[in-house]
Design an enzyme around this catalytic site. Structure first.
Site, PDB file in Angstrom:
ATOM      1  N   PHE A   1       0.863  -1.183   0.000  1.00  0.00           N
ATOM      2  CA  PHE A   1       0.000   0.000   0.000  1.00  0.00           C
ATOM      3  C   PHE A   1       0.902   1.236   0.000  1.00  0.00           C
ATOM      4  O   PHE A   1       1.849   1.314   0.782  1.00  0.00           O
ATOM      5  CB  PHE A   1      -0.925  -0.017   1.216  1.00  0.00           C
ATOM      6  CG  PHE A   1      -2.013   1.009   1.144  1.00  0.00           C
ATOM      7  CD1 PHE A   1      -3.076   0.855   0.270  1.00  0.00           C
ATOM      8  CD2 PHE A   1      -1.970   2.141   1.937  1.00  0.00           C
ATOM      9  CE1 PHE A   1      -4.085   1.809   0.191  1.00  0.00           C
ATOM     10  CE2 PHE A   1      -2.975   3.105   1.858  1.00  0.00           C
ATOM     11  CZ  PHE A   1      -4.030   2.929   0.985  1.00  0.00           C
TER      12      PHE A   1
ATOM     13  N   ASP B   1       1.740  -4.300   9.075  1.00  0.00           N
ATOM     14  CA  ASP B   1       0.579  -3.440   8.861  1.00  0.00           C
ATOM     15  C   ASP B   1      -0.637  -4.364   8.759  1.00  0.00           C
ATOM     16  O   ASP B   1      -0.714  -5.201   7.853  1.00  0.00           O
ATOM     17  CB  ASP B   1       0.748  -2.607   7.583  1.00  0.00           C
ATOM     18  CG  ASP B   1      -0.386  -1.601   7.410  1.00  0.00           C
ATOM     19  OD1 ASP B   1      -1.497  -1.865   7.905  1.00  0.00           O
ATOM     20  OD2 ASP B   1      -0.152  -0.555   6.774  1.00  0.00           O
TER      21      ASP B   1
ATOM     22  N   TYR C   1     -10.980   2.221  10.585  1.00  0.00           N
ATOM     23  CA  TYR C   1     -12.227   2.527   9.866  1.00  0.00           C
ATOM     24  C   TYR C   1     -12.613   1.480   8.838  1.00  0.00           C
ATOM     25  O   TYR C   1     -13.596   1.641   8.136  1.00  0.00           O
ATOM     26  CB  TYR C   1     -12.130   3.905   9.189  1.00  0.00           C
ATOM     27  CG  TYR C   1     -10.901   4.141   8.339  1.00  0.00           C
ATOM     28  CD1 TYR C   1     -10.809   3.619   7.063  1.00  0.00           C
ATOM     29  CD2 TYR C   1      -9.839   4.890   8.817  1.00  0.00           C
ATOM     30  CE1 TYR C   1      -9.692   3.833   6.279  1.00  0.00           C
ATOM     31  CE2 TYR C   1      -8.712   5.107   8.050  1.00  0.00           C
ATOM     32  CZ  TYR C   1      -8.638   4.572   6.777  1.00  0.00           C
ATOM     33  OH  TYR C   1      -7.520   4.777   6.012  1.00  0.00           O
ATOM     34  N   LYS C   2     -11.809   0.410   8.720  1.00  0.00           N
ATOM     35  CA  LYS C   2     -12.143  -0.625   7.738  1.00  0.00           C
ATOM     36  C   LYS C   2     -13.021  -1.680   8.418  1.00  0.00           C
ATOM     37  O   LYS C   2     -14.163  -1.399   8.752  1.00  0.00           O
ATOM     38  CB  LYS C   2     -10.855  -1.191   7.160  1.00  0.00           C
ATOM     39  CG  LYS C   2     -10.139  -0.153   6.285  1.00  0.00           C
ATOM     40  CD  LYS C   2      -8.761  -0.585   5.812  1.00  0.00           C
ATOM     41  CE  LYS C   2      -8.193   0.501   4.905  1.00  0.00           C
ATOM     42  NZ  LYS C   2      -6.742   0.405   4.755  1.00  0.00           N
TER      43      LYS C   2
ATOM     44  N   ARG D   1     -12.595  -4.680  -6.787  1.00  0.00           N
ATOM     45  CA  ARG D   1     -12.363  -5.297  -5.479  1.00  0.00           C
ATOM     46  C   ARG D   1     -13.653  -5.283  -4.664  1.00  0.00           C
ATOM     47  O   ARG D   1     -14.363  -4.282  -4.624  1.00  0.00           O
ATOM     48  CB  ARG D   1     -11.270  -4.478  -4.766  1.00  0.00           C
ATOM     49  CG  ARG D   1     -10.815  -5.024  -3.445  1.00  0.00           C
ATOM     50  CD  ARG D   1      -9.730  -4.136  -2.860  1.00  0.00           C
ATOM     51  NE  ARG D   1     -10.303  -2.898  -2.327  1.00  0.00           N
ATOM     52  CZ  ARG D   1      -9.704  -2.136  -1.395  1.00  0.00           C
ATOM     53  NH1 ARG D   1      -8.511  -2.455  -0.936  1.00  0.00           N
ATOM     54  NH2 ARG D   1     -10.277  -1.039  -0.963  1.00  0.00           N
TER      55      ARG D   1
HETATM   56  C1  PLP Z   1      -6.046   1.569   4.538  1.00  0.00           C
HETATM   57  C2  PLP Z   1      -4.589   1.406   4.713  1.00  0.00           C
HETATM   58  C3  PLP Z   1      -3.823   2.415   5.290  1.00  0.00           C
HETATM   59  C4  PLP Z   1      -4.489   3.723   5.642  1.00  0.00           C
HETATM   60  O1  PLP Z   1      -3.655   4.656   6.179  1.00  0.00           O
HETATM   61  P1  PLP Z   1      -4.261   6.035   6.700  1.00  0.00           P
HETATM   62  O2  PLP Z   1      -3.164   6.674   7.388  1.00  0.00           O
HETATM   63  O3  PLP Z   1      -5.441   5.712   7.560  1.00  0.00           O
HETATM   64  O4  PLP Z   1      -4.740   6.802   5.523  1.00  0.00           O
HETATM   65  C5  PLP Z   1      -2.472   2.185   5.491  1.00  0.00           C
HETATM   66  N1  PLP Z   1      -1.914   1.016   5.135  1.00  0.00           N
HETATM   67  C6  PLP Z   1      -2.632   0.021   4.559  1.00  0.00           C
HETATM   68  C7  PLP Z   1      -1.975  -1.250   4.187  1.00  0.00           C
HETATM   69  C8  PLP Z   1      -3.984   0.199   4.321  1.00  0.00           C
HETATM   70  O5  PLP Z   1      -4.704  -0.756   3.743  1.00  0.00           O
END
Ligand code: PLP
Length: 409
Positions: A128, A198, A223-224, A368
């Site tokens: 990501f 992560d 938030y997911k 997705r």
């Molecule tokens: C959703 C996600 C993030 C989100 O990071 P934010 O700081 O909340 O924007 C980070 N890493 C991964 C792998 C994600 O899927």
């Protein structure tokens, strides 16, 4: 292939089905994006009204001593069982991006203190992007440090006596592929490096056991799958054995041992509190606490089993439509979403959204679909599969209005 009757039978036997009623459910909507922004728990509505009207409106600053100041640790303890951590190894604060920064800099400094040759952060190409961007920024803040981004096939070989930290996303945001946490943690540590996970697409999606894997550090998203609300605070895990040694590079007053002594010198608090930086965002934390309340007592193997059943329903529909599934077929090797490749994936997703079936597009060619077992029924996923097959077979994606790219995909 699953029939509608079979999907309904699976719903009738589904022990997680009653949880669906605990979410706000927009009419007709089939929501396959709970891996990106989780649905609103019904209890959040009243809880946030109380937070605003009473705790803020009436109690005002007194609320800090009526539960606010403990909120980051209290809510961290609710995340802990979902990721295989002890209650005092997790705190919620900041965003995943910011927590990544803190963990990477802290890990680099610790590795360098023990062995000045260890200067390299290794991560995966196609991780990501915020993880890679933050890692690039973090190495820039530590003299001599560098970031090495390598393809998945080259990761094991990239670990060596210069590695400080291995940063991996446990479940890949696009393909859904899952690393074996115990195996990769052992690889990093055998090479003498720290392991930072992560868990953004893992917490609430699959059973995670950081302690059993012996992981050092982890971050993840609120938030997911955890349904904490848009921009909800993230979580940070530091294994107990590191809590005395590692320091927060964003040393702010909320991480100080005695913030209300107002001293010029910084002295880190014990435990996870030192990872706080500024004032906790109480409105946002309250949403996360409501989201996590729904996870209390949930059996992760049951969540994984339902996710696998939902996956099979959508996989069959995608195959019927001739789509290429890029997500591993082995449930143990994936998270809780399914991704299909299609040259016009953006239009496919837009055509589905026009039918109130919400998934998302990930550039350049992936459609997705999040499979969130707390909020979805088998029948909904069956309906989504039928619609997906129709959209592809009838080239419904091929309309000018479905080609207009929005800012957020
Ligand atoms: C959703 C996600 C993030 C989100 O990071 P934010 O700081 O909340 O924007 C980070 N890493 C991964 C792998 C994600 O899927």
């Amino acid at each position: 292939m699953t029939t509608l009757a079979e999907a309904r039978a699976l719903d009738a036997a589904d022990g997680l089905a009653p949880l669906r009623a605990r979410f706000v459910r927009p009419e007709r909507l089939i929501y396959l994006d709970g891996n990106s922004l989780g649905m609103l728990p019904a209890a959040s509505v009243a809880a946030s009204a109380d937070m605003v009207a009473r705790q803020w409106g009436e109690r005002l600053i007194r609320s800090w001593n009526e539960g606010w100041i403990e909120a980051p640790a209290r809510i961290g303890a609710l995340v802990a069982p979902l990721i295989g951590a002890a209650a005092d190894e997790v705190i919620v604060c900041d965003s995943t991006s910011v927590n990544l920064f803190k963990a990477i800099v802290a890990g680099l400094r610790e590795a360098g203190r023990r062995d000045p040759k260890r200067t390299v952060v290794v991560s995966e190409a196609g991780n990501f992007h915020t993880d890679l961007h933050i890692a690039a920024g973090a190495v820039g803040c530590v003299p001599g440090a560098e970031l090495r981004i390598v393809p998945r096939e080259g990761l094991a070989e990239a670990l060596g006596d210069d590695t400080a930290l291995l940063l991996l996303t446990h479940v890949h945001y696009k393909s859904g592929a899952r690393f074996d946490m115990a195996e990769w943690t052992a690889r990093a540590q055998t090479a003498g490096a720290l392991m930072l996970w992560d868990l953004s697409h893992s917490a609430g999606a699959v059973a995670v056991d950081l302690n059993r894997a012996g992981a050092d550090l982890a971050v993840g998203c609120g938030y997911k799958y955890l349904n904490g609300g848009p921009g909800a605070p993230a979580f940070l895990y530091v294994a107990k054995r590191w809590q005395g040694g590692l320091g927060n590079p964003l040393s702010g007053w909320m991480g100080h041992a005695a913030p209300f002594d107002f001293t010029d010198d910084y002295a880190p608090a014990d435990g996870m509190t030192r990872w706080l930086t500024g004032t906790p965002p109480m409105l946002a934390l309250d949403g996360l606490e409501s989201g996590l309340a729904l996870w209390r007592g949930i059996d992760m193997p049951a969540v994984e089993a339902k996710s696998a059943a939902l996956f099979d329903i959508l996989l069959a529909a995608g195959r019927r439509a001739g789509l290429d599934c890029v997500t591993p077929l082995d449930p143990a090797a994936r998270g809780s979403h399914i991704s299909f490749r299609h040259a016009e994936a953006y239009g496919v997703v837009q055509a589905l959204i026009a039918r109130d079936i919400v998934g998302d597009f990930r550039a350049p060619d992936v459609a997705r679909f999040g499979l969130t077992p707390l909020t979805l029924s088998h029948e909904e996923v069956w309906q989504a599969g039928e619609a997906l097959a129709e959209v592809v077979a009838e080239r419904e994606w091929d309309r000018p209005e479905y080609r207009m790219r929005s800012a957020v995909t």
